[in-house]
Motif scaffolding. Sequence first.
Motif, short mmCIF file in Angstrom:
data_model
loop_
_atom_site.label_atom_id
_atom_site.label_comp_id
_atom_site.label_asym_id
_atom_site.label_seq_id
_atom_site.Cartn_x
_atom_site.Cartn_y
_atom_site.Cartn_z
N ILE A 1 0.86 -1.18 0.00
CA ILE A 1 0.00 0.00 0.00
C ILE A 1 0.90 1.24 0.00
CG2 ILE A 1 -1.72 1.32 1.31
CD1 ILE A 1 -2.77 -1.37 2.38
N LYS A 2 0.77 2.04 -1.03
CA LYS A 2 1.64 3.21 -1.19
C LYS A 2 1.49 4.16 -0.01
CE LYS A 2 2.96 6.71 -4.59
NZ LYS A 2 2.68 7.32 -5.91
N GLY A 3 2.62 4.59 0.50
CA GLY A 3 2.63 5.55 1.60
C GLY A 3 2.62 4.91 2.97
N ARG A 4 2.21 3.63 3.05
CA ARG A 4 2.20 2.92 4.34
C ARG A 4 3.20 1.77 4.38
NH1 ARG A 4 -2.47 -1.13 6.08
NH2 ARG A 4 -0.99 -2.51 5.03
N ASP A 5 3.28 1.03 3.28
CA ASP A 5 4.12 -0.17 3.24
C ASP A 5 5.42 0.09 2.48
OD1 ASP A 5 1.95 -1.37 4.46
OD2 ASP A 5 1.19 -2.29 2.61
N PHE A 6 6.52 -0.45 3.04
CA PHE A 6 7.83 -0.26 2.43
C PHE A 6 8.57 -1.60 2.37
CE2 PHE A 6 6.46 3.63 4.44
CZ PHE A 6 6.67 4.58 3.46
N ASN A 7 9.27 -1.81 1.28
CA ASN A 7 10.02 -3.05 1.07
C ASN A 7 11.21 -3.09 2.04
OD1 ASN A 7 12.11 -4.84 -0.03
ND2 ASN A 7 10.71 -5.08 -1.77
N LEU A 8 11.22 -4.08 2.93
CA LEU A 8 12.24 -4.14 3.96
C LEU A 8 13.64 -4.32 3.37
CD1 LEU A 8 13.12 -4.25 6.93
CD2 LEU A 8 12.61 -6.70 6.92
N GLN A 9 13.77 -5.15 2.35
CA GLN A 9 15.09 -5.38 1.78
C GLN A 9 15.67 -4.10 1.16
OE1 GLN A 9 16.99 -8.28 2.08
NE2 GLN A 9 18.51 -6.75 1.46
N LEU A 10 14.82 -3.31 0.52
CA LEU A 10 15.29 -2.04 -0.04
C LEU A 10 15.72 -1.09 1.07
CD1 LEU A 10 12.71 -1.39 -2.92
CD2 LEU A 10 15.06 -2.26 -3.10
N LEU A 11 15.00 -1.11 2.17
CA LEU A 11 15.38 -0.27 3.32
C LEU A 11 16.73 -0.71 3.87
CD1 LEU A 11 11.93 -0.05 5.16
CD2 LEU A 11 13.03 1.75 3.83
N ILE A 12 16.93 -2.03 3.96
CA ILE A 12 18.21 -2.55 4.45
C ILE A 12 19.34 -2.11 3.53
CG2 ILE A 12 19.55 -4.67 4.82
CD1 ILE A 12 16.92 -6.02 5.69
N ASP A 13 19.10 -2.20 2.24
CA ASP A 13 20.13 -1.86 1.27
C ASP A 13 20.52 -0.39 1.31
OD1 ASP A 13 20.09 -4.48 0.43
OD2 ASP A 13 18.77 -4.11 -1.28
N ASN A 14 19.59 0.47 1.72
CA ASN A 14 19.82 1.91 1.59
C ASN A 14 19.93 2.68 2.91
OD1 ASN A 14 19.62 2.35 -1.45
ND2 ASN A 14 17.72 1.24 -1.06
N SER A 15 19.78 1.99 4.04
CA SER A 15 19.81 2.71 5.31
C SER A 15 21.23 2.79 5.86
CB SER A 15 18.92 2.02 6.34
OG SER A 15 19.47 0.78 6.73
N ASN A 16 21.45 3.74 6.75
CA ASN A 16 22.73 3.87 7.45
C ASN A 16 22.69 3.02 8.72
OD1 ASN A 16 23.89 5.80 5.65
ND2 ASN A 16 22.56 7.36 6.55
N ARG A 17 23.85 2.61 9.17
CA ARG A 17 23.92 1.75 10.35
C ARG A 17 23.56 2.55 11.62
NH1 ARG A 17 26.94 -2.60 8.45
NH2 ARG A 17 28.15 -2.10 6.58
N ALA A 18 22.93 1.85 12.56
CA ALA A 18 22.58 2.49 13.83
C ALA A 18 23.45 1.93 14.95
CB ALA A 18 21.11 2.24 14.15
N LYS A 19 23.93 2.81 15.80
CA LYS A 19 24.74 2.39 16.95
C LYS A 19 23.82 1.98 18.11
CE LYS A 19 28.75 5.27 15.83
NZ LYS A 19 29.66 6.34 16.30
#
Length: 637
Positions: free
Chosen positions: A220-238
């Motif tokens: 659903i656009k605006g609510r749902d996001f592809n987790l793998q794409l988020l993993i590929d593009n996010s910065n690491r968290a401490k």
Amino acid sequence: LTPFFIIKLYRKTIMSYKENYENWKKNPTAFWKKKADNIYWNKKPKIILDNSNPPFWSWFPEGELNTCYNCLDIHIANGKGDVNALIYDSPVTNTKITYTYKELLNKTEKIAGALRDYGVVKGDRVLIYMPMIPEAVASMLACARLGAIHVVVFGGFAPNELATRIDDSKPKIIIAGSCGIEPGRIVEYKPMLDKAIELAKYKVKTCFIFQRDICEAQLIKGRDFNLQLLIDNSNRAKPVSVKSSDPLYILYTSGTTGDPKGMVRENGGHAVALKNSMNMVYGLKPGEVFWAASDIGWVVGHSYIVYAPLLNGCTSILYEGKPTGTPDSGAFWRVISEHNVSAMFTAPTALRAIKRDDPNGKEIKKYDLKNFRMQFLAGERADPTTIRWAEKHLNVPIIDHWWQTETGWAIAGNFAGLGLFDIKPGSTGKASPGFNVQCLDENGKIKPVGEIGALAIKLPLPPSCSSTLWQDKERYKKAYLEDFDGWYSSADAGYIDKEGYIWVMSRTDDIINCAGHRLSTGAMEEVLSKHKDIAECAVVGILDELKGQIPMGFIVINSGTAKPNKTIIQETINMIRNEIGPVASFRKVIIVNRLPKTRSGKILRSTISSIVDKKPYKIPATIDDEAILDEIKDAIQ
């Protein structure tokens, strides 16, 4: 090595159970302070136990730590980053992937970064609705990394059940898989998630969806996001430092339709107790392979697939399959052989299912199990017959132990890291250091040795035990602390013998009153399980006009049994009469193909009883297969 040689070997090399238990009993504070030294603290606790607000207590209240750091980063800092942390074995997708501590940290950091980017901060709840895949484990650890509170709901729970948990925990984000995979079928999670969000009063605005190749979900656009794409593009968290008393997770107990009961697990006590348990209870050293054949949706999965093995620097198995049917009754032994498993933990019902399909242990002989040294059981009562069958064919100690969602680790056991001791099939062993277990009568008085009563634990409970329900302290008090003043009521019934062994026979509501005689259905099941043609059984109390209640047996026959059903039924009736006595009034036995169970393996005895008595009942949210209830109804008719 025979089980008895292994037991003697442990006795020679390790401090004894008696010494440990006495050390705890003499000075509980010093005992747990020493265990806390094994955890990395950002701020070391000076106070070990705060019991200033009885009946609520807090362990290591001034301490600060991060559980994810203790599970992953600490091992990398100690030069163990290339040690295997997680082995994903999925016979239902024909997939095997191994993650080192560095690789699992990388995935965890990236998911934590994505959560942070979407506004998750310390104290926020994140609901996880996923199958048994590595991203589920990494998502749990990612929440811990941020100080967020994860709420894992068993993948495939019905929408209305999921909705109640959404309303109670109010998660900022939901992480879900697109589907789960059962033998022969795909279970789509996304439609159930969408329906649950629609039903829930609390509206979740953001969902991360992990798309599985076998069944991708429509987002659903605006609510749902592809987790793998988020993993590929996010910065690491401490890692974020949290207080010892801050919640690590909420876990809802099974069978809570419309009224969820969320156990709260605190960070500090949880880390201390679980790391200690890996060696004390299971005898595992860092680098060894441990397998809890459970699901992350249950407390076993939380404690012994994810946290305890990683806290201890072990390798944990994440298995997406069944004990039988994926592809056969040798599935467990293949995993143990291929991945060099040292010790395994499963429910007795899993072994009974394997025994039913492979009564002579032919599948076991196909695999090299030379490095496998211990089989642990919990979750359902382990009948002596199944224990002896497993011991005979596996040639390792079969070690039962007793614990609950509320405790998070073993209340009682036969301790592999403390020398073990003489295992009594049918007993869950002796009380763990940290637990003062007694058998009480209805007035809260300690019962004589060997007499059945309510098993209770003296307060305060040790570290890792839940001391409250999510946002409902009063309900916690009512559910667990009001039956006996100063005691936690386990709701389990049993007895303690003269040597201190604890025998958990049934839930307290499974003790039936037959013509004034209090009888344990668990004791009757133990007798029935001795019959060589019976794979598994359940005994329930049913209404009787004359005697109040009488027992009724439901039995599953081993594959390939040639003996007539009528003969087996009469033999079981005679067995109960001879071993329990005529007072049991055991005359009704029904043969069924399967017994209804929760997905964690517990037999739904109260549901069976309600069906027989024609009482209304709710279909439990945790039932493994609703069709089994129809089979039970047909068999009764």
